[in-house]
Design a protein around this motif. Structure first.
Motif, mmCIF file in Angstrom:
data_model
loop_
_atom_site.group_PDB
_atom_site.id
_atom_site.type_symbol
_atom_site.label_atom_id
_atom_site.label_comp_id
_atom_site.label_asym_id
_atom_site.label_seq_id
_atom_site.Cartn_x
_atom_site.Cartn_y
_atom_site.Cartn_z
ATOM 1 N N GLU A 68 0.834 -1.191 0.000
ATOM 2 C CA GLU A 68 0.000 0.000 0.000
ATOM 3 C C GLU A 68 0.866 1.236 0.000
ATOM 4 O O GLU A 68 2.067 1.189 0.268
ATOM 5 N N GLY A 69 0.240 2.356 -0.323
ATOM 6 C CA GLY A 69 0.969 3.615 -0.334
ATOM 7 C C GLY A 69 0.112 4.727 -0.880
ATOM 8 O O GLY A 69 -1.089 4.562 -1.117
ATOM 9 N N ASP A 70 0.731 5.859 -1.071
ATOM 10 C CA ASP A 70 0.072 7.037 -1.617
ATOM 11 C C ASP A 70 0.755 7.406 -2.922
ATOM 12 O O ASP A 70 1.978 7.248 -3.064
ATOM 13 N N PHE A 71 -0.031 7.914 -3.864
ATOM 14 C CA PHE A 71 0.546 8.329 -5.129
ATOM 15 C C PHE A 71 -0.275 9.468 -5.702
ATOM 16 O O PHE A 71 -1.438 9.660 -5.348
ATOM 17 N N LEU A 72 0.346 10.221 -6.610
ATOM 18 C CA LEU A 72 -0.355 11.339 -7.232
ATOM 19 C C LEU A 72 -1.508 10.818 -8.064
ATOM 20 O O LEU A 72 -1.427 9.742 -8.669
ATOM 21 N N ALA A 73 -2.576 11.581 -8.107
ATOM 22 C CA ALA A 73 -3.741 11.188 -8.891
ATOM 23 C C ALA A 73 -3.522 11.462 -10.370
ATOM 24 O O ALA A 73 -3.915 10.676 -11.224
ATOM 25 N N THR A 74 -2.887 12.561 -10.677
ATOM 26 C CA THR A 74 -2.587 12.948 -12.050
ATOM 27 C C THR A 74 -1.489 13.994 -12.006
ATOM 28 O O THR A 74 -1.228 14.586 -10.952
ATOM 29 N N GLY A 75 -0.852 14.235 -13.109
ATOM 30 C CA GLY A 75 0.212 15.230 -13.118
ATOM 31 C C GLY A 75 1.094 15.090 -14.350
ATOM 32 O O GLY A 75 0.745 14.420 -15.316
ATOM 33 N N PHE A 76 2.272 15.730 -14.278
ATOM 34 C CA PHE A 76 3.172 15.715 -15.425
ATOM 35 C C PHE A 76 4.604 15.983 -14.977
ATOM 36 O O PHE A 76 4.854 16.405 -13.847
ATOM 37 N N SER A 77 5.511 15.735 -15.901
ATOM 38 C CA SER A 77 6.918 16.033 -15.687
ATOM 39 C C SER A 77 7.512 16.575 -16.978
ATOM 40 O O SER A 77 7.437 15.911 -18.015
ATOM 41 N N PRO A 78 8.093 17.767 -16.926
ATOM 42 C CA PRO A 78 8.744 18.318 -18.120
ATOM 43 C C PRO A 78 10.165 17.762 -18.253
ATOM 44 O O PRO A 78 11.141 18.400 -17.864
ATOM 45 N N ARG A 79 10.286 16.577 -18.771
ATOM 46 C CA ARG A 79 11.597 15.920 -18.890
ATOM 47 C C ARG A 79 12.333 16.441 -20.127
ATOM 48 O O ARG A 79 11.737 17.049 -21.007
ATOM 49 N N LYS A 80 13.626 16.174 -20.185
ATOM 50 C CA LYS A 80 14.425 16.659 -21.318
ATOM 51 C C LYS A 80 13.933 16.116 -22.644
ATOM 52 O O LYS A 80 13.859 16.832 -23.639
ATOM 53 N N ALA A 81 13.605 14.833 -22.695
ATOM 54 C CA ALA A 81 13.228 14.197 -23.959
ATOM 55 C C ALA A 81 11.804 14.521 -24.393
ATOM 56 O O ALA A 81 11.504 14.559 -25.589
ATOM 57 N N ASN A 82 10.891 14.716 -23.431
ATOM 58 C CA ASN A 82 9.486 14.948 -23.750
ATOM 59 C C ASN A 82 8.740 15.349 -22.488
ATOM 60 O O ASN A 82 9.312 15.387 -21.409
ATOM 61 N N LEU A 83 7.465 15.616 -22.654
ATOM 62 C CA LEU A 83 6.578 15.844 -21.516
ATOM 63 C C LEU A 83 5.964 14.496 -21.151
ATOM 64 O O LEU A 83 5.378 13.828 -22.005
#
Length: 144
Positions: A68-83
């Protein structure tokens, strides 16, 4: 055997500071647009999850295995290669929405986009909402 801890957890970093530090100007501008889109669609304030993921909302999961644990419901990361856009928890088929999105690739629970100019943002909003609705049928989604 010790219980495995989630590698991606909430950090105290300010998401606005993180976005401001994104080096590539297009990726930084796209991150600002995505931040506004996710705030509008979710109604949640962003929080950093790990060093590079901006999350909106969270949920607590308990698998049949006992993990079990907690995690983000939705989101993004602006990585070098792509979003990297975290909108698909892997439970539902969003093919009919993805067909209208524009140029993208999908992973197990991520959508990869080179730049926002490649996709239809109205369709992305629909996809974020559909992903949250689907997730909420399995685990209660709360503000982060």
């Amino acid at each position: 055997m010790p219980k495995a801890e989630n590698k991606t957890t909430v950090t105290p970093v300010d998401p606005a500071d993180f976005i401001a530090a994104v080096e590539h100007p297009t990726r930084r501008a796209d991150a600002l647009v995505l931040d506004g889109l996710f705030r509008r669609v979710t109604g949640f304030q962003p929080r950093m999850w790990g060093p590079t993921i901006i999350g909106y909302g969270q949920y607590h999961f308990i698998y049949d295995s006992g993990r079990e644990g907690d995690f983000l419901a939705t989101g993004f990361s602006p990585r070098k290669a792509n979003l990297s856009i975290y909108i698909m928890p892997g439970y539902a088929d969003f093919g009919s929405i993805l067909d209208r999105l524009g140029k993208h690739r999908i992973g197990k629970s991520c959508l990869y986009v080179n730049k926002l100019a490649d996709i239809d943002l109205t369709v992305l909003e629909e996809l974020v909402r559909a992903g949250l609705d689907d997730l909420g049928q399995r685990w209660p989604v709360e503000p982060s």
